[in-house]
Write a protein that holds these residues in place. Structure first.
Motif, PDB file in Angstrom:
ATOM      1  N   GLY A 172       0.824  -1.198   0.000  1.00  0.00           N
ATOM      2  CA  GLY A 172       0.000   0.000   0.000  1.00  0.00           C
ATOM      3  C   GLY A 172       0.855   1.243   0.000  1.00  0.00           C
ATOM      4  O   GLY A 172       2.087   1.174  -0.116  1.00  0.00           O
ATOM      5  N   PRO A 173       0.233   2.393   0.137  1.00  0.00           N
ATOM      6  CA  PRO A 173       0.986   3.665   0.122  1.00  0.00           C
ATOM      7  C   PRO A 173       2.013   3.711   1.251  1.00  0.00           C
ATOM      8  O   PRO A 173       1.768   3.239   2.369  1.00  0.00           O
ATOM      9  CB  PRO A 173      -0.101   4.716   0.315  1.00  0.00           C
ATOM     10  CG  PRO A 173      -1.375   4.046  -0.107  1.00  0.00           C
ATOM     11  CD  PRO A 173      -1.213   2.604   0.265  1.00  0.00           C
ATOM     12  N   VAL A 174       3.176   4.289   0.943  1.00  0.00           N
ATOM     13  CA  VAL A 174       4.233   4.406   1.930  1.00  0.00           C
ATOM     14  C   VAL A 174       3.783   5.309   3.077  1.00  0.00           C
ATOM     15  O   VAL A 174       3.049   6.275   2.881  1.00  0.00           O
ATOM     16  CB  VAL A 174       5.534   4.944   1.299  1.00  0.00           C
ATOM     17  CG1 VAL A 174       5.349   6.366   0.795  1.00  0.00           C
ATOM     18  CG2 VAL A 174       6.689   4.857   2.287  1.00  0.00           C
ATOM     19  N   ARG A 175       4.199   4.958   4.280  1.00  0.00           N
ATOM     20  CA  ARG A 175       3.846   5.753   5.461  1.00  0.00           C
ATOM     21  C   ARG A 175       5.102   5.990   6.295  1.00  0.00           C
ATOM     22  O   ARG A 175       6.099   5.283   6.154  1.00  0.00           O
ATOM     23  CB  ARG A 175       2.793   5.018   6.307  1.00  0.00           C
ATOM     24  CG  ARG A 175       1.427   4.989   5.648  1.00  0.00           C
ATOM     25  CD  ARG A 175       0.656   3.723   5.979  1.00  0.00           C
ATOM     26  NE  ARG A 175       0.305   3.623   7.389  1.00  0.00           N
ATOM     27  CZ  ARG A 175      -0.375   2.590   7.892  1.00  0.00           C
ATOM     28  NH1 ARG A 175      -0.754   1.588   7.091  1.00  0.00           N
ATOM     29  NH2 ARG A 175      -0.669   2.538   9.156  1.00  0.00           N
ATOM     30  N   GLU A 176       5.046   6.985   7.148  1.00  0.00           N
ATOM     31  CA  GLU A 176       6.140   7.275   8.076  1.00  0.00           C
ATOM     32  C   GLU A 176       5.634   7.156   9.504  1.00  0.00           C
ATOM     33  O   GLU A 176       4.514   7.573   9.814  1.00  0.00           O
ATOM     34  CB  GLU A 176       6.702   8.682   7.848  1.00  0.00           C
ATOM     35  CG  GLU A 176       7.558   8.832   6.610  1.00  0.00           C
ATOM     36  CD  GLU A 176       8.281  10.151   6.556  1.00  0.00           C
ATOM     37  OE1 GLU A 176       9.131  10.320   5.661  1.00  0.00           O
ATOM     38  OE2 GLU A 176       7.995  11.020   7.417  1.00  0.00           O
ATOM     39  N   PHE A 177       6.472   6.572  10.339  1.00  0.00           N
ATOM     40  CA  PHE A 177       6.142   6.454  11.751  1.00  0.00           C
ATOM     41  C   PHE A 177       7.248   7.107  12.577  1.00  0.00           C
ATOM     42  O   PHE A 177       8.435   6.907  12.306  1.00  0.00           O
ATOM     43  CB  PHE A 177       6.008   4.981  12.161  1.00  0.00           C
ATOM     44  CG  PHE A 177       4.751   4.336  11.708  1.00  0.00           C
ATOM     45  CD1 PHE A 177       4.649   3.806  10.436  1.00  0.00           C
ATOM     46  CD2 PHE A 177       3.650   4.254  12.554  1.00  0.00           C
ATOM     47  CE1 PHE A 177       3.488   3.197  10.005  1.00  0.00           C
ATOM     48  CE2 PHE A 177       2.486   3.647  12.141  1.00  0.00           C
ATOM     49  CZ  PHE A 177       2.400   3.117  10.862  1.00  0.00           C
ATOM     50  N   ARG A 178       6.840   7.866  13.559  1.00  0.00           N
ATOM     51  CA  ARG A 178       7.785   8.440  14.522  1.00  0.00           C
ATOM     52  C   ARG A 178       7.523   7.808  15.886  1.00  0.00           C
ATOM     53  O   ARG A 178       6.385   7.808  16.357  1.00  0.00           O
ATOM     54  CB  ARG A 178       7.630   9.963  14.613  1.00  0.00           C
ATOM     55  CG  ARG A 178       8.103  10.693  13.368  1.00  0.00           C
ATOM     56  CD  ARG A 178       8.017  12.200  13.558  1.00  0.00           C
ATOM     57  NE  ARG A 178       8.535  12.898  12.407  1.00  0.00           N
ATOM     58  CZ  ARG A 178       9.814  13.221  12.246  1.00  0.00           C
ATOM     59  NH1 ARG A 178      10.696  12.909  13.181  1.00  0.00           N
ATOM     60  NH2 ARG A 178      10.216  13.877  11.176  1.00  0.00           N
ATOM     61  N   PHE A 179       8.584   7.281  16.471  1.00  0.00           N
ATOM     62  CA  PHE A 179       8.471   6.653  17.779  1.00  0.00           C
ATOM     63  C   PHE A 179       9.333   7.404  18.784  1.00  0.00           C
ATOM     64  O   PHE A 179      10.415   7.898  18.450  1.00  0.00           O
ATOM     65  CB  PHE A 179       8.907   5.187  17.717  1.00  0.00           C
ATOM     66  CG  PHE A 179       8.017   4.324  16.886  1.00  0.00           C
ATOM     67  CD1 PHE A 179       8.498   3.696  15.752  1.00  0.00           C
ATOM     68  CD2 PHE A 179       6.695   4.129  17.242  1.00  0.00           C
ATOM     69  CE1 PHE A 179       7.687   2.892  14.983  1.00  0.00           C
ATOM     70  CE2 PHE A 179       5.879   3.319  16.491  1.00  0.00           C
ATOM     71  CZ  PHE A 179       6.372   2.701  15.345  1.00  0.00           C
ATOM     72  N   GLU A 180       8.862   7.458  20.022  1.00  0.00           N
ATOM     73  CA  GLU A 180       9.623   8.095  21.095  1.00  0.00           C
ATOM     74  C   GLU A 180      10.975   7.420  21.257  1.00  0.00           C
ATOM     75  O   GLU A 180      11.066   6.186  21.300  1.00  0.00           O
ATOM     76  CB  GLU A 180       8.841   8.017  22.410  1.00  0.00           C
ATOM     77  CG  GLU A 180       9.532   8.720  23.572  1.00  0.00           C
ATOM     78  CD  GLU A 180       8.725   8.627  24.848  1.00  0.00           C
ATOM     79  OE1 GLU A 180       7.590   8.095  24.781  1.00  0.00           O
ATOM     80  OE2 GLU A 180       9.230   9.070  25.896  1.00  0.00           O
ATOM     81  N   GLY A 181      12.032   8.229  21.314  1.00  0.00           N
ATOM     82  CA  GLY A 181      13.374   7.680  21.464  1.00  0.00           C
ATOM     83  C   GLY A 181      14.092   7.467  20.147  1.00  0.00           C
ATOM     84  O   GLY A 181      15.291   7.203  20.132  1.00  0.00           O
ATOM     85  N   ILE A 182      13.380   7.569  19.018  1.00  0.00           N
ATOM     86  CA  ILE A 182      13.978   7.409  17.688  1.00  0.00           C
ATOM     87  C   ILE A 182      13.889   8.757  16.987  1.00  0.00           C
ATOM     88  O   ILE A 182      12.782   9.264  16.737  1.00  0.00           O
ATOM     89  CB  ILE A 182      13.258   6.321  16.860  1.00  0.00           C
ATOM     90  CG1 ILE A 182      13.222   5.005  17.636  1.00  0.00           C
ATOM     91  CG2 ILE A 182      13.914   6.152  15.506  1.00  0.00           C
ATOM     92  CD1 ILE A 182      14.584   4.424  17.910  1.00  0.00           C
ATOM     93  N   ASP A 183      15.033   9.346  16.678  1.00  0.00           N
ATOM     94  CA  ASP A 183      15.042  10.701  16.124  1.00  0.00           C
ATOM     95  C   ASP A 183      14.395  10.775  14.747  1.00  0.00           C
ATOM     96  O   ASP A 183      13.616  11.678  14.462  1.00  0.00           O
ATOM     97  CB  ASP A 183      16.482  11.234  16.053  1.00  0.00           C
ATOM     98  CG  ASP A 183      17.031  11.582  17.427  1.00  0.00           C
ATOM     99  OD1 ASP A 183      16.233  12.010  18.275  1.00  0.00           O
ATOM    100  OD2 ASP A 183      18.244  11.411  17.639  1.00  0.00           O
ATOM    101  N   GLU A 184      14.749   9.830  13.886  1.00  0.00           N
ATOM    102  CA  GLU A 184      14.285   9.878  12.502  1.00  0.00           C
ATOM    103  C   GLU A 184      13.049   9.007  12.312  1.00  0.00           C
ATOM    104  O   GLU A 184      12.897   7.977  12.968  1.00  0.00           O
ATOM    105  CB  GLU A 184      15.393   9.400  11.564  1.00  0.00           C
ATOM    106  CG  GLU A 184      16.643  10.273  11.606  1.00  0.00           C
ATOM    107  CD  GLU A 184      16.367  11.692  11.122  1.00  0.00           C
ATOM    108  OE1 GLU A 184      15.492  11.865  10.250  1.00  0.00           O
ATOM    109  OE2 GLU A 184      17.022  12.621  11.617  1.00  0.00           O
ATOM    110  N   PRO A 185      12.159   9.388  11.404  1.00  0.00           N
ATOM    111  CA  PRO A 185      10.970   8.568  11.160  1.00  0.00           C
ATOM    112  C   PRO A 185      11.326   7.267  10.447  1.00  0.00           C
ATOM    113  O   PRO A 185      12.300   7.184   9.709  1.00  0.00           O
ATOM    114  CB  PRO A 185      10.101   9.459  10.267  1.00  0.00           C
ATOM    115  CG  PRO A 185      11.081  10.349   9.568  1.00  0.00           C
ATOM    116  CD  PRO A 185      12.186  10.593  10.557  1.00  0.00           C
ATOM    117  N   LEU A 186      10.533   6.262  10.695  1.00  0.00           N
ATOM    118  CA  LEU A 186      10.659   4.998   9.976  1.00  0.00           C
ATOM    119  C   LEU A 186       9.755   5.035   8.750  1.00  0.00           C
ATOM    120  O   LEU A 186       8.570   5.346   8.854  1.00  0.00           O
ATOM    121  CB  LEU A 186      10.244   3.826  10.862  1.00  0.00           C
ATOM    122  CG  LEU A 186      11.232   3.323  11.912  1.00  0.00           C
ATOM    123  CD1 LEU A 186      10.609   2.162  12.685  1.00  0.00           C
ATOM    124  CD2 LEU A 186      12.523   2.895  11.285  1.00  0.00           C
TER     125      LEU A 186
END
Length: 1017
Positions: A172-186
């Protein structure tokens, strides 16, 4: 996922793909069906997980309820991410097709949700608690977070995992996730169907040592505890953090401040490799204190006299301790001193020194300490009012019961990170500083490595990109690999030699292998690079991080390593005469194991295991026995059959109280080998030990099957003593399965034959455990006088030994106290249970003690915070041993219902019912009574009457008058709550007298209060 790196295990850097999958909407599902049906679903899910994950080449690390955690990559194939994604797709399809017996309101079908992420991790060979191996790295953590973020029937896979493999899957469409403690989005793709090729991730950079920044609070705390030490108090400090956060650096800064103080500092360390001998840090400190050479034969024939003279200089009354110290250190001493003697001797010496001036004992890398060390160096408050400070650094938590203070070392904050970067790279601009800060996550060692890369001219965008691609907070291995790649030929050759020699390299061994004077410059350069550092004036060296050695070993061919290992083994053998090699058994087993000289590796591993077993270092014994078996397997079982079978029996002695499923495979193979040779005596032993391992694991049906077979085969074949030993275990297994009549008859018969031989330690230990097993039977039945009589004899028999059986006995005593309603005594016993677990290195015993303490505390104060007990129960869930756990989870269920946390209570009840299917029914009645108190509509377990009926059926099966009366009281409470006072009174008839007769006075008082409520509504 960061995990404990067990003692003596090898570690290997690997690219792994982690898969987390959980059942969607499981909480709502659990509320819609009977607990029995939900338990059946969990068992079906477990079978599905195992079939599909294994079919795609993955390894299951953990199954917890309705979820699975698996990794792909242990066989180092290049398509592991594709395999993981394929497995997730098949798993989702299989779960969608699961048919339920009952209609599922609100559910058209069952679904999973999954997360997949790849990364470079350290895969460490596992242990009895954590499974086949442990991962050090963050790939699993991010996969778990993605699984939590996924919708029902959705598979989220990171872009860095799929890479070109995305071509094999519909997404499906690409998505970005931001998690606490990780500076850059996945960057993440939802995978919807099949059709991808994988990439590998590397991050390379170099660094240099860090100044001390941002640790003022921690230093202040160390100063405070040292002031208490100067004032004559015994204190202990645990410094705990992940690798690279500066534990050792903090302690060394503290020691630098103490220069000029009149105090004695003893430094020591623990190792994780097989060549680490039992009591390693204790022996290091004793040698240091008495100025004894590492190679003890250099002390001459008068070792005890030398030790006596040196002890006398400390305090004249210590001269009597010389024999124990000499026995600890002497290469040829047999038998080794008992642990109680070692503990007493070490404590006496510490007290004598600390009475004269403050004594500081520092042990680094405590997470790798062996059982004997943990037993000997217990919490310092036991030593009384003396000026002693014990400091331990560990990657893993140290039980609070062992520490006056705990320093949980955290990453540096943004301000301190920038200050450190500026001090390391004064020429860095603000952009570079921010990039390094963001990439480091506040880890001082990561900052150190990244700043070193900046100094070498590595462009910051590339540096940042490589760090981002791995996304592993604990990626120290990659940074070290990059630094190693920059070494000159001489430096690299030396570092590789050091890696083969060991994590710690004695000066005499280094000097025997290389020309130290010629390599002096290279050694200094490696120290300046902070790869190794000198330990003492004798020229010993140590890798700064154990992981450094692993990366170096992985960096050159097996053939090169084997040549060096063979040379090292020969050097050690030449230095120590044949009868003086006991201190180096571990090293020789390790080096010959690496050369594939399996016969010699087996010889030394077996000798090292026997040495550890004699010292009650059960963890080391297990490692070495298994290493010996692995070596013998390479020689062909036909050639070494008798020896292989003999080792399995001694291995079993080291596994009795720390069983793990992998041990079952050893004894299944032993059965097959014995059957093929028609070797009935060894077949009987293998059946016996397989029964015992299954018993410890809580697998009562399998235990009963194998102990029945052993007992049947043993008739007329084994000695009477052996037959009674089998009968004793048969009785223990039956007791756990709640077949009380058969259990008591068997235990009494076996114990009668053992009674004349209680002067033998092994017989006394077995007899004591049988008495404790009887106490559980009597306690459950409400025959408390008999229960405590058994417990008192069991405790008396084991009072003078240091053995995990003490923890089992204390656990059972605690349970009996709590059954009788003696909450204060139960709490005290549970706390003692935790201390025994900590002292003997048993995670299972410590967890059980913590859980029991939580229940006793709640009974004493229902307003008490429940989180400590919940953490303990989570700990219990992660151990392999599930024996007796139905009792703990039933009490947890009871508490959660009382607090109105009904969904959590149902999950606890499911555990109890699953244990009942394994024939362990101790918690069944309590769980059903708790469910009966859940308001209508909050659960689907049926009416309260149905729950009480099932509770009574369980009590009937166990012949438990105690439980019947508790059910009466619970049912009366329920009846009174709905206005049926007359029926409640009928239920209470005779309860108070029965409780008083059984000594359950708290319950008698509660019954009286209920009666007053009925009389005065």
């Amino acid at each position: 996922m960061s995990g404990k790196e067990p003692q003596g295990r090898r570690a290997e850097r690997r690219h792994l793909t982690a898969l987390f999958s959980d059942l969607s909407d499981s909480t709502a599902l659990a509320s819609s069906v009977d607990p029995e049906e939900f338990a059946e679903l969990l068992e079906q899910l477990n079978r599905t997980f195992e079939q599909i994950i294994h079919r795609h080449g993955g390894t299951i690390l953990q199954v917890r309820g309705d979820g699975v955690f698996a990794v792909f990559g242990m066989e180092a194939r290049e398509d592991e991410s594709r395999r993981a994604t394929e497995a997730a797709l098949e798993l989702h399809a299989a779960v969608r097709n699961i048919a339920f017996h009952s209609p599922l309101p609100g559910f058209s079908r069952l679904t999973m949700h999954s997360g997949i992420h790849s990364g470079l991790v350290l895969a460490v060979e596992g242990d009895q608690i954590l499974g086949r191996f442990v991962l050090v790295g963050d790939a699993a953590n991010l996969a778990s977070r993605l699984s939590d973020a996924a919708a029902a029937d959705e598979i989220l896979v990171t872009e860095v995992s799929l890479g070109q493999e995305r071509a094999f899957f519909e997404t499906g469409p690409v998505r970005e996730f931001r998690f606490e403690g990780i500076d850059e989005p996945l960057v993440v793709y939802p995978v919807t169907g099949r059709t991808g090729i994988g990439t590998r991730f590397e991050a390379r950079t170099v660094g240099k040592p860090t100044p001390m920044v941002g640790r003022e609070r921690e230093l202040s705390l160390l100063r405070q505890v040292f002031k208490a030490c100067e004032d004559g108090e015994a204190r202990s400090v645990s410094i705990v953090s992940a690798s690279g956060l500066g534990k050792t650096r903090l302690v060394e800064e503290f020691f630098r401040e103490l220069e000029g103080n009149d105090c004695l500092v003893l430094r020591s360390y623990c190792e994780s490799y097989l060549n680490a001998e039992p009591l390693q840090p204790v022996l290091q400190m004793v040698r240091q204190l008495l100025d004894l050479p590492q190679a003890l034969h250099e002390a001459g024939d008068n070792l005890q006299e030398t030790i006596e003279n040196r002890l006398t200089r400390i305090a004249p009354h210590l001269a009597g301790e010389a024999a124990v110290i000499a026995a600890m250190l002497s290469p040829s001493q047999t038998p080794r001193p008992e642990e109680t003697a070692i503990l007493t001797t070490v404590a006496n010496i510490a007290q004598a020194i600390a009475m004269q001036r403050p004594l500081i004992v520092f042990i680094d890398d405590w997470q790798w300490a062996d059982d004997s060390t943990r037993s000997t160096l217990r919490s310092t408050p036991e030593l009384g009012q003396i000026g002693l400070l014990l400091i331990r650094c560990s990657r893993e938590p140290i039980p609070a019961s062992q520490s006056s203070e705990v320093i949980d070392l955290q990453p540096l904050d943004a301000s301190h990170s920038m200050s450190l970067i500026e001090s390391l790279v004064p020429s860095a601009d603000r952009v570079q500083i921010e990039q390094v800060r963001r990439a480091s996550g506040g880890n001082p060692l990561f900052i150190e490595e990244l700043c070193h890369a900046v100094e070498r001219g590595v462009t910051t965008p590339a540096l940042h990109e490589r760090w981002h691609s791995a996304q592993i907070p604990n990626n120290l291995n990659m940074l070290i690999a990059s630094r190693v790649a920059q070494l000159t030929g001489a430096q690299l050759s030396l570092l590789r030699t050091l890696a083969v020699l060991g994590n710690v390299v004695p000066g005499w061994l280094l000097g025997s292998v290389i020309d130290v004077r010629q390599m002096e410059g290279a050694i200094e350069q490696l120290a300046e690079l902070d790869l190794v550092f000198p330990l003492d004036a004798e020229g010993s060296l140590r890798f700064k991080h154990g992981i450094t050695r692993d990366v170096v070993l992985d960096g050159f061919s097996r053939q090169e390593r084997q040549a060096l290992h063979r040379m090292v083994a020969e050097v050690i053998e030449d230095r120590f005469a044949e009868g003086e090699r006991e201190p180096v058994f571990e090293a020789l087993a390790y080096h010959y194991g690496e050369t594939n000289e399996h016969d010699r590796a087996a010889d030394y591993a077996e000798a090292a295991a026997d040495k550890a077993l004699a010292a009650s270092a059960m963890d080391r014994a297990r490692l070495q026995f298994q290493a010996a078996l692995n070596a013998l397997n390479q020689l062909g079982t036909d050639a070494v059959y008798d020896r292989w079978m003999a080792i399995t029996k001694r291995l079993a002695m080291a596994c009795l109280f720390d069983a793990e499923p992998a041990q079952c495979e050893i004894y299944r193979r032993a059965i097959e080998l014995a059957e093929a040779r028609e070797d009935l005596p060894n077949r009987i032993d293998a059946e016996y030990w397989l029964a015992y391992v299954n018993y410890a694991l809580g697998e009562a049906p399998a235990a009963m099957q194998h102990i029945d077979r052993a007992r049947e085969l043993a008739v007329g074949v084994v000695t009477p003593a052996h037959e009674q030993q089998i009968l004793s275990t048969w009785g223990q297994v039956r007791a756990n399965a709640c077949d009380y009549g058969s259990a008591l008859e068997a235990l009494d018969s076996a114990m009668a034959s053992q009674a004349p031989f209680l002067n033998h330690r092994n017989v006394a230990t077995a007899y004591a455990y049988s008495q404790a097993a009887k106490s559980m039977v009597f306690g459950d039945m409400g025959r408390f006088d008999e229960a405590f009589e058994c417990l008192e004899e069991a405790r008396e028999l084991t009072r003078e030994i240091v053995h995990p059986v003490q923890g089992s006995i204390t656990s059972m005593r605690t349970a009996v106290y709590l059954w009788q309603g003696r909450w204060e005594e139960g709490l005290a016993s549970a706390l003692e249970n935790m201390e025994i677990g900590d002292r003997t290195g048993s995670r299972y015993i410590s967890a059980m003690g913590a859980a029991l303490a939580g229940y006793a505390s709640w009974r004493l104060d229902p307003e008490r915070d429940l989180e400590p007990m919940l953490r303990a129960m989570n700990w219990v869930e992660t151990t392999h041993e599930t024996i007796w756990t139905s009792l703990h989870f039933s009490w947890l269920c009871e508490i959660l219902v009382d607090l109105g946390r009904y969904q959590e209570a149902r999950r606890a009840a499911v555990w109890v019912l699953r244990r009942a299917r394994k024939l362990e029914r101790l918690g069944e009645s309590v769980a059903y009574c708790a469910l009966a108190a859940v308001p209508e509509g909050a659960h689907a377990a049926g009416s309260a009457e149905r729950c009480f009926s099932r509770a009574r059926a369980s009590a009937d099966l166990r012949q438990s008058e105690r439980e019947h009366r508790l059910i009466d009281m619970k049912e009366a409470t329920q009846l009174l709550s709905i206005g049926k006072a007359e029926a409640a009174a009928e239920r209470l008839d005779g309860c108070r007298d029965a409780f008083s007769r059984m000594g359950m006075y708290w319950h008698a008082a509660e019954t009286q209060r209920l009666e007053l409520r009925i009389q005065n509504p």
